[in-house]
Design a protein around this motif. Structure first.
Motif, PDB file in Angstrom:
ATOM      1  N   THR A  88      -8.553 -29.736 -23.801  1.00 32.79           N
ATOM      2  CA  THR A  88      -9.062 -28.940 -22.984  1.00 32.79           C
ATOM      3  C   THR A  88      -8.975 -27.630 -23.529  1.00 32.79           C
ATOM      4  N   PRO A  89     -10.093 -26.739 -23.488  1.00 32.85           N
ATOM      5  CA  PRO A  89     -10.125 -25.415 -23.806  1.00 32.85           C
ATOM      6  C   PRO A  89      -9.572 -24.756 -22.633  1.00 32.85           C
ATOM      7  N   VAL A  90      -8.693 -23.510 -22.941  1.00 29.76           N
ATOM      8  CA  VAL A  90      -7.720 -22.910 -22.003  1.00 29.76           C
ATOM      9  C   VAL A  90      -8.642 -21.545 -21.517  1.00 29.76           C
ATOM     10  N   ALA A  91      -8.675 -21.390 -20.280  1.00 29.46           N
ATOM     11  CA  ALA A  91      -9.221 -19.987 -19.545  1.00 29.46           C
ATOM     12  C   ALA A  91      -8.464 -19.851 -18.328  1.00 29.46           C
ATOM     13  N   ILE A  92      -7.281 -19.400 -18.423  1.00 33.75           N
ATOM     14  CA  ILE A  92      -6.357 -19.204 -17.321  1.00 33.75           C
ATOM     15  C   ILE A  92      -5.910 -17.852 -16.818  1.00 33.75           C
ATOM     16  N   MET A 180       8.751 -14.551 -24.802  1.00 32.59           N
ATOM     17  CA  MET A 180       7.269 -14.641 -24.915  1.00 32.59           C
ATOM     18  C   MET A 180       6.801 -14.348 -26.322  1.00 32.59           C
ATOM     19  N   GLU A 181       7.487 -13.252 -27.015  1.00 32.95           N
ATOM     20  CA  GLU A 181       7.047 -12.964 -28.331  1.00 32.95           C
ATOM     21  C   GLU A 181       7.582 -14.058 -29.161  1.00 32.95           C
ATOM     22  N   ALA A 182       8.608 -14.561 -28.835  1.00 30.16           N
ATOM     23  CA  ALA A 182       9.257 -15.718 -30.009  1.00 30.16           C
ATOM     24  C   ALA A 182       8.436 -16.997 -29.813  1.00 30.16           C
ATOM     25  N   LEU A 183       7.929 -17.373 -28.538  1.00 30.37           N
ATOM     26  CA  LEU A 183       7.130 -18.288 -28.540  1.00 30.37           C
ATOM     27  C   LEU A 183       5.876 -18.247 -28.959  1.00 30.37           C
ATOM     28  N   ASN A 184       5.273 -17.079 -28.698  1.00 25.10           N
ATOM     29  CA  ASN A 184       3.821 -16.707 -29.232  1.00 25.10           C
ATOM     30  C   ASN A 184       3.940 -16.604 -30.786  1.00 25.10           C
ATOM     31  N   LEU A 185       5.109 -16.227 -31.463  1.00 23.00           N
ATOM     32  CA  LEU A 185       5.048 -16.219 -32.934  1.00 23.00           C
ATOM     33  C   LEU A 185       5.301 -17.639 -33.403  1.00 23.00           C
ATOM     34  N   CYS A 186       5.981 -18.282 -32.852  1.00 20.90           N
ATOM     35  CA  CYS A 186       6.244 -19.627 -33.308  1.00 20.90           C
ATOM     36  C   CYS A 186       5.122 -20.583 -33.234  1.00 20.90           C
ATOM     37  N   LEU A 187       4.361 -20.528 -32.192  1.00 19.36           N
ATOM     38  CA  LEU A 187       3.148 -21.148 -31.879  1.00 19.36           C
ATOM     39  C   LEU A 187       2.076 -20.629 -33.039  1.00 19.36           C
ATOM     40  N   GLN A 188       2.023 -19.252 -33.087  1.00 23.89           N
ATOM     41  CA  GLN A 188       1.115 -19.154 -34.250  1.00 23.89           C
ATOM     42  C   GLN A 188       1.311 -19.447 -35.640  1.00 23.89           C
ATOM     43  N   ALA A 189       2.633 -19.503 -35.822  1.00 25.40           N
ATOM     44  CA  ALA A 189       3.147 -19.972 -37.057  1.00 25.40           C
ATOM     45  C   ALA A 189       3.017 -21.577 -37.545  1.00 25.40           C
ATOM     46  N   VAL A 190       2.632 -22.468 -36.542  1.00 22.46           N
ATOM     47  CA  VAL A 190       2.426 -23.784 -36.516  1.00 22.46           C
ATOM     48  C   VAL A 190       1.032 -24.099 -36.328  1.00 22.46           C
ATOM     49  N   THR A 191       0.191 -23.277 -36.185  1.00 26.49           N
ATOM     50  CA  THR A 191      -1.169 -23.622 -35.692  1.00 26.49           C
ATOM     51  C   THR A 191      -2.287 -22.827 -36.252  1.00 26.49           C
ATOM     52  N   GLN A 192      -3.502 -23.186 -36.213  1.00 27.37           N
ATOM     53  CA  GLN A 192      -4.698 -22.515 -36.593  1.00 27.37           C
ATOM     54  C   GLN A 192      -5.635 -22.568 -35.297  1.00 27.37           C
ATOM     55  N   PRO A 193      -6.563 -21.516 -35.225  1.00 24.02           N
ATOM     56  CA  PRO A 193      -7.774 -21.480 -34.206  1.00 24.02           C
ATOM     57  C   PRO A 193      -8.243 -23.075 -34.213  1.00 24.02           C
ATOM     58  N   GLY A 194      -8.601 -23.533 -32.902  1.00 23.26           N
ATOM     59  CA  GLY A 194      -9.057 -24.757 -32.703  1.00 23.26           C
ATOM     60  C   GLY A 194      -8.197 -25.999 -32.812  1.00 23.26           C
ATOM     61  N   ASP A 195      -7.085 -25.685 -33.126  1.00 26.31           N
ATOM     62  CA  ASP A 195      -6.077 -26.593 -32.945  1.00 26.31           C
ATOM     63  C   ASP A 195      -5.741 -27.456 -31.716  1.00 26.31           C
ATOM     64  N   VAL A 196      -5.212 -28.448 -31.594  1.00 24.64           N
ATOM     65  CA  VAL A 196      -4.869 -29.343 -30.363  1.00 24.64           C
ATOM     66  C   VAL A 196      -3.397 -29.226 -30.110  1.00 24.64           C
ATOM     67  N   VAL A 197      -2.931 -28.519 -29.050  1.00 30.12           N
ATOM     68  CA  VAL A 197      -1.320 -28.431 -28.675  1.00 30.12           C
ATOM     69  C   VAL A 197      -0.936 -29.506 -27.546  1.00 30.12           C
ATOM     70  N   LEU A 211      -1.962 -20.167 -25.559  1.00 31.97           N
ATOM     71  CA  LEU A 211      -2.970 -21.279 -26.267  1.00 31.97           C
ATOM     72  C   LEU A 211      -4.328 -20.533 -26.092  1.00 31.97           C
ATOM     73  N   GLU A 212      -4.759 -19.775 -24.945  1.00 28.68           N
ATOM     74  CA  GLU A 212      -5.835 -19.155 -24.877  1.00 28.68           C
ATOM     75  C   GLU A 212      -6.268 -17.930 -25.754  1.00 28.68           C
ATOM     76  N   ARG A 213      -5.074 -16.994 -25.985  1.00 33.69           N
ATOM     77  CA  ARG A 213      -5.142 -16.059 -26.963  1.00 33.69           C
ATOM     78  C   ARG A 213      -5.347 -16.480 -28.367  1.00 33.69           C
ATOM     79  N   LEU A 214      -4.996 -17.756 -28.701  1.00 32.01           N
ATOM     80  CA  LEU A 214      -4.953 -18.196 -30.228  1.00 32.01           C
ATOM     81  C   LEU A 214      -5.812 -19.178 -30.422  1.00 32.01           C
TER      82      LEU A 214
END
Length: 475
Positions: A88-92, A180-197, A211-214
């Motif tokens: 699902t795309p995210v828009a929350i 929140m910065e730790a979680l966001n940086l970690c998520l960004q380190a292991v994903t690319q736009p369009g990926d499924v999490v 997820l929405e921001r990235l």
């Protein structure tokens, strides 16, 4: 190492669970318990308070403590939903902003807040520790340790990992501006736009915002309100989707309060390792357990460096200081580079204050008091919900943290309930916040982390009336 009162409470709880102490039976008096267990009266009182907070015993004026009888019509936790087959795309974010803005008014009863009461934290002592540390800070230290963080604080965090039997690599932990910065940086380190999490369902709304921001897509895994996600459900999702990463909160999950058993944690880490899928572990509530021992994070079972463990001091020691960290395993260099390219560094005075405080001792003593206060109040709030909310309400029974997840009868719309409650000076967190496709319309999260809130009973009674008769009803 559990304290004497925790050991005594665990022993009595086991006797209750085994049926050796039956509902309605009187516990030994404080004097008798002191003699039997060879402990002080203060230890017995703390043990009894802890059991009372878990809803296992009750105090009767001028009579003593008794094993609780089951509450008639006691609400059961909400059941997990079936696995959704599509990402699902995210828009929350717009809905999140609307609800969070409503909690800023100090006159509003903060049942929708994500933070415990600030008076529960040693803020004066932290301020003194910070002033003392800054007086002795060499000027060159202000820029010497910018991105990775203060060496004293990192050493103190490594020592806490070691006490849990967790080995972290030399690059870890990386100090961040809150979890929140730790979680966001970690998520960004292991994903690319369009990926499924893969995320829990329901899940913390800040995970959905990340997820929405990235520009990532969410696949939601049903999550049991007691024990978290099912490893078999995760394996099914991994077999059907090209999942780039997972975001999980195994300990006292927000919003459910679920505590994933150790066996599930081990199975999930093994399943993800076999698939080569990294997991961002949100462990901000791990220190707020109500039992005798801290649950081991997923990181404790990681042998491949695929667990990116994130936490902070915001919920357990220093709200507002915005100091968190990431132990990112094999992804630590990537996370550190992203940190350098985004915020560069975390506030040095905040780091110094926390390092000084941890070195002088007292953190674990503070945590014991905090855990007891939160456990007691959460149990009281839960009993009030059972008393005042409409028949058919289901309520979680967390073993840590300070959130309750409440599922109201299907005809109740908690977004409407939120708006009606706000007009009465009460905030709640409606269930729609916690799903990428805005499910859980009849559910809500309540904050039980404000033990000194004078209007708590009236607020919960009012919520019960609104849920039963008022604008919370769907058309």
């Amino acid at each position: 190492m559990s304290t004497l009162y925790e050991q005594l409470a665990e022993s009595l709880e086991q006797r209750i669970r085994d049926g050796h102490l039956r509902p309605g039976e009187r516990l030994p008096s404080v004097r008798q318990a002191c003699a039997q267990a060879q402990v002080s009266a203060a230890t017995v009182f703390q043990a009894y308070y802890l059991l009372e907070s878990r809803g296992l015993i009750e105090a009767r004026p001028r009579s003593g403590y008794y094993v609780c009888r089951p509450v008639q019509g006691q609400a059961r936790p909400a059941l997990p939903e079936q696995v959704r087959t599509e990402s699902t795309p995210v828009a929350i974010s717009e809905l999140v902003f609307e609800v969070l803005n409503s909690t800023r008014d100090r006159e509003v009863v903060p049942l929708g807040s994500a933070f415990p009461a600030p008076e529960l934290f040693p803020l004066d002592r932290l301020a003194r520790a910070g002033a003392r540390a800054m007086r002795h800070l060499a000027p060159q230290a202000l820029t010497a340790e910018l991105t990775a963080g203060n060496a004293r604080l990192r050493d103190a965090l490594r020592a806490r990992y070691i006490r849990q039997g967790i080995v972290v690599n030399p690059d870890d932990p990386i100090i961040t501006n809150g979890a929140m910065e730790a979680l966001n940086l970690c998520l960004q380190a292991v994903t690319q736009p369009g990926d499924v999490v893969a995320v829990e369902s329901p899940t913390f709304y800040a995970a959905l915002q990340a997820l929405e921001r990235l520009h990532l897509r969410a696949i939601e895994i049903p999550t049991d309100p007691t024990s978290g996600i099912d490893p078999d459900g995760l394996a099914e999702v991994l077999s059907q989707h090209r999942v780039a990463a997972c975001w999980l909160m195994p300990s006292f999950q927000n919003p459910l309060g679920a505590l994933m058993p150790t066996s599930r944690r081990q199975a999930i880490v093994q399943t993800l390792a076999q698939a080569g899928v990294p997991v961002v572990e949100d462990d901000v509530y791990g220190e707020l357990y109500h039992g005798a021992t801290r649950p081991l994070p997923l990181k404790a079972f990681d042998r491949e460096g695929l667990v990116l463990h994130c936490s902070s001091f915001s919920k357990c020691l220093a709200p507002g200081y915005r100091v968190g960290w990431a132990a990112a395993g094999r992804f630590a260099p990537a996370v550190q580079r992203l940190k350098m390219m985004s915020s560069l560094a975390t506030s040095v005075p905040s780091q110094m204050a926390l390092a000084e405080y941890l070195e002088e001792g007292g953190f674990d003593r503070h945590l014991r008091r905090l855990r007891l206060s939160l456990a007691n109040n959460l149990a009281k709030v839960r009993l009030m919900v059972l008393k005042y909310f409409p028949p058919g309400t289901r309520v979680s029974q967390p073993q840590g943290g300070y959130f309750l997840w409440i599922q109201l009868p299907e005809h109740v719309d908690t977004l409407k309930l939120h708006r009606a409650a706000l007009s009465q000076g009460i905030s709640i967190a409606p269930g729609l916040l916690f799903s990428a496709d805005m499910r859980f319309r009849n559910s809500l999260r309540l904050n039980g982390g404000h033990p000194n809130e004078p209007n708590m009973v009236d607020a919960i009674r009012t919520l019960g009336v609104l849920a039963s008769q008022g604008p919370g009803r769907t058309a």
